[in-house]
Design an enzyme around this catalytic site. Structure first.
Site, PDB file in Angstrom:
ATOM      1  CG  PHE A 156     -86.686 -20.860 -49.868  1.00 29.70           C
ATOM      2  CD1 PHE A 156     -88.060 -21.216 -50.671  1.00 29.70           C
ATOM      3  CD2 PHE A 156     -86.094 -22.067 -48.832  1.00 29.70           C
ATOM      4  CE1 PHE A 156     -88.560 -22.231 -49.322  1.00 29.70           C
ATOM      5  CE2 PHE A 156     -86.850 -22.985 -47.978  1.00 29.70           C
ATOM      6  CZ  PHE A 156     -88.089 -22.813 -48.740  1.00 29.70           C
ATOM      7  CG  ASP A 167     -79.974 -19.011 -52.277  1.00 30.12           C
ATOM      8  OD1 ASP A 167     -79.482 -20.143 -53.777  1.00 30.12           O
ATOM      9  OD2 ASP A 167     -79.481 -19.113 -50.956  1.00 30.12           O
ATOM     10  CG  ASP A 217     -83.275 -24.136 -49.807  1.00 29.77           C
ATOM     11  OD1 ASP A 217     -83.460 -23.196 -48.932  1.00 29.77           O
ATOM     12  OD2 ASP A 217     -83.388 -23.861 -50.750  1.00 29.77           O
TER      13      ASP A 217
END
Length: 339
Positions: A236, A238, A312
């Site tokens: 993910f 970020d 993750d």
């Protein structure tokens, strides 16, 4: 209308053309070996999600999946304009910063009797009501309150049209993770996390992917987690996990990019350098996963089921736990609703 590349293909496309972010094979090997040594631990299972989300309701709770929806709908941009002035939320004697302030605030609101996980309520709540839910212990408010209100009420209205719960909404996609992501991105505009890179339309869909992964983790811990195509999800993308990937030697920033970040330069959403950080993060974790699977197959003679979402789930708490050791590596700052 051109459809964007899926996140995995987007990561590969960016990594093969990146100028300011490189993927180092030695780092990929190092992290794959680190994960191989943890392959039998709970850290690399769906239960690792609870470690990253200790404030979530029990997975057996009827509110768990709606809590996941509310949190992920507002899961973006927690870094403060001034590091010395962090938004803080104290819950049950523990003071939280960053993403955990959101989790603490939502769980606190539930205990205070605010129906914050009911779409009928949060689809029409006022900015002032949300501000009270997200209130900080100090004078530093959670950033982007107006934007959080806009995306939460938008998401609530979509759920109201589809059975008044996230579980009812997502059931339209069957038990297919890829179709779940597509459904979320199609129906809820704020989840469309896309960019253009070297003339190609690409997607990262960070919040849509983590929403599906969180839902899967909740259902998995309930013994109801049979969702196919989980391997289509990437990490993910970020601002915290890329820092950990640099620290672990997986990613390498150019001198110019490192200097810009250390000088506090804000990278606009869609900026080439921002896209390269996110794209290379995605592709590097895909390479780590492939290397890990190969090691398990060759050494143990087994098929490895550890997917990028689980990696993750491990790397994000790792980054939080080692934040002091990683303090010399700047995170990139992009003020947006996507992460």
């Amino acid at each position: 209308m051109e459809q964007p590349l899926l996140p995995r293909e987007s990561g590969q496309f960016v990594a093969e053309r990146s100028r300011d972010v490189l993927i180092r094979d030695t780092g990929v090997q190092k992290v794959a070996e680190m994960l191989y040594n943890l392959r039998r631990s709970d850290a690399l299972t769906a239960s690792g999600w609870k470690v990253a989300n200790p404030l979530a309701p029990a997975s057996t709770s009827d509110q768990a999946s709606n809590w996941v929806f509310v949190v992920n709908t507002m899961n973006f941009s927690f870094w403060p304009d001034n590091e010395a002035q962090q938004c803080k939320v104290t819950y049950k004697g523990t003071t939280y910063t960053g993403y955990m302030t959101l989790c603490a605030a939502i769980t606190r609101a539930m205990e205070e009797g605010v129906p914050i996980t009911d779409p009928k309520y949060f689809s029409q709540m006022s900015v002032e009501e949300l501000g009270k839910v997200l209130r900080s212990d100090n004078e530093t408010a959670m950033p982007m309150l107006q934007e959080r209100h806009q995306v939460l009420t938008e998401g609530g209205r979509v759920l109201l049209e589809h059975g008044r719960s996230f579980r009812s909404f997502i059931s339209q996609a069957g038990n297919d993770a890829q179709k779940m992501v597509e459904l979320i991105v199609e129906k809820i505009p704020s989840y469309r996390d896309e960019a253009t890179y070297e003339g190609k339309k690409i997607s990262f869909n960070k919040r849509a992917q983590i929403l599906v992964a969180d839902f899967w983790a909740v259902m998995e811990t309930r013994g109801e987690g049979y969702i196919i195509n989980m391997d289509c999800l990437t990490m993910f993308a970020d601002y915290r996990v890329p820092q950990a990937l640099v620290y672990l030697g997986v990613l390498q920033y150019s001198d110019a990019l490192m200097e810009a970040l250390k000088n506090g330069e804000l990278l606009p959403s869609g900026d080439r350098r921002e896209v390269e950080i996110r794209g290379c993060s995605i592709w590097s974790v895909e390479l780590i996963k492939e290397r890990l699977h190969k090691m398990v197959q060759e050494t143990d003679g087994n098929v490895c089921n550890i997917n990028s979402a689980i990696i993750d789930f491990y790397l994000w708490p790792f980054a939080k736990q080692h934040h002091k050791e990683m303090a010399h590596i700047p995170i990139h700052h992009t003020r947006c609703i996507y992460y």
